[in-house]
Write a protein that holds these residues in place. Structure first.
Motif, short mmCIF file in Angstrom:
data_model
loop_
_atom_site.label_atom_id
_atom_site.label_comp_id
_atom_site.label_asym_id
_atom_site.label_seq_id
_atom_site.Cartn_x
_atom_site.Cartn_y
_atom_site.Cartn_z
N ALA A 24 47.74 39.88 56.14
CA ALA A 24 46.60 39.00 56.38
C ALA A 24 47.04 37.57 56.70
O ALA A 24 46.39 36.89 57.50
CB ALA A 24 45.68 38.99 55.17
N HIS A 25 48.14 37.09 56.13
CA HIS A 25 48.56 35.71 56.34
C HIS A 25 49.27 35.50 57.67
O HIS A 25 49.14 34.45 58.30
CB HIS A 25 49.47 35.22 55.22
CG HIS A 25 48.78 35.06 53.91
ND1 HIS A 25 47.56 34.48 53.76
CD2 HIS A 25 49.16 35.41 52.66
CE1 HIS A 25 47.20 34.49 52.51
NE2 HIS A 25 48.16 35.05 51.81
N LEU A 55 63.39 33.74 53.11
CA LEU A 55 63.20 32.28 53.12
C LEU A 55 63.90 31.68 51.91
O LEU A 55 63.81 32.20 50.81
CB LEU A 55 61.71 31.94 53.07
CG LEU A 55 60.95 32.20 54.36
CD1 LEU A 55 59.45 32.03 54.12
CD2 LEU A 55 61.41 31.27 55.45
N ASN A 56 64.58 30.57 52.12
CA ASN A 56 65.34 29.94 51.04
C ASN A 56 64.54 28.94 50.22
O ASN A 56 64.91 28.63 49.11
CB ASN A 56 66.58 29.23 51.59
CG ASN A 56 67.65 30.21 52.00
OD1 ASN A 56 67.71 31.32 51.51
ND2 ASN A 56 68.50 29.80 52.91
N ILE A 74 55.39 30.39 55.21
CA ILE A 74 55.46 31.81 55.55
C ILE A 74 54.89 32.04 56.96
O ILE A 74 55.50 32.74 57.77
CB ILE A 74 54.71 32.66 54.51
CG1 ILE A 74 55.51 32.70 53.20
CG2 ILE A 74 54.45 34.08 55.02
CD1 ILE A 74 54.76 33.29 52.02
N MET A 75 53.75 31.43 57.25
CA MET A 75 53.14 31.58 58.58
C MET A 75 54.03 30.97 59.67
O MET A 75 54.19 31.56 60.74
CB MET A 75 51.75 30.97 58.61
CG MET A 75 50.73 31.78 57.82
SD MET A 75 49.06 31.16 57.95
CE MET A 75 49.13 29.71 56.91
N ASP A 76 54.61 29.81 59.38
CA ASP A 76 55.49 29.16 60.36
C ASP A 76 56.72 30.03 60.64
O ASP A 76 57.15 30.16 61.79
CB ASP A 76 55.94 27.78 59.87
CG ASP A 76 54.83 26.75 59.89
OD1 ASP A 76 53.76 27.00 60.50
OD2 ASP A 76 55.02 25.68 59.26
N GLY A 95 57.83 41.68 52.34
CA GLY A 95 57.29 41.32 51.03
C GLY A 95 57.37 39.82 50.88
O GLY A 95 57.96 39.15 51.73
N GLY A 96 56.76 39.25 49.86
CA GLY A 96 56.78 37.83 49.57
C GLY A 96 57.39 36.93 50.61
O GLY A 96 56.73 36.48 51.54
#
Length: 182
Positions: A24-25, A55-56, A74-76, A95-96
């Motif tokens: 969804a995001h 992602l760090n 996250i979207m970027d 995931g995450g």
């Protein structure tokens, strides 16, 4: 009337199926879609690579700027991946803060070039002061190195290399943008 009702029901079912397999995001395929792809137990025949990304700085963004900033990060990152990796390849949110890509019909040189392009585009985006800084660890594996393997086996190897890269980044307080591949 029955035909119209059946058509409406079919459209609703298709929409529900899309929602079930779309994050969804980000609009990317979600973990369910990733897992469905990985359930294929066929042996990889064509040269294929799997890349795992992590992602760090998501926790830092969430803790210091709030969860909406983390969601934006996250979207970027999802947009960054989709802007560099052609649509013919699979990119999903595993995931995450983990994402995966499957690059079909490719060689190692093309993967290295793709990762360099991703790094250049990330650096370009990060040069914008209003941008939440994107940083990631990644690892990749290529089917020609693994002998007989499935996508799941290839992704497991890429995940292992990504973890090694992430640990190296933590030790050196930097990120090896090219990722790890053995």
């Amino acid at each position: 009337m029955q035909t119209l009702t059946a058509m409406k029901m079919a459209m609703k079912n298709k929409l529900l199926e899309q929602r079930a397999y779309t994050d969804a995001h980000t609009g990317l395929p979600n973990k369910g879609a990733c897992e469905a792809l990985l359930r294929d137990q066929d042996t990889i025949v064509e040269p294929t690579a799997c890349i795992m990304f992590d992602l760090n700085n998501l926790k830092t963004a969430n803790d210091t700027m709030g969860h909406s900033a983390g969601d934006r990060l996250i979207m970027d990152f999802a947009r960054l991946l989709r802007s560099v990796i052609p649509d013919k390849h699979f990119v999903g949110r595993y995931g995450g803060d983990e994402f995966m890509a499957v690059i079909y019909h490719t060689g190692k040189t093309e993967i290295e070039e793709l990762l360099q392009s991703l790094c250049r585009e990330k650096d370009r985006l990060n040069s914008n002061e209003d941008q939440i800084q994107i940083d990631y660890a990644c690892g990749w594996a290529h089917s020609t190195d693994e002998g007989t393997c499935t996508l799941q086996m290839l992704l497991d190897k890429a995940d292992s290399y990504m973890y090694e890269n992430k640990q190296l980044c933590k030790k050196r307080n930097l990120c090896s943008r090219q990722g790890t591949q053995k």
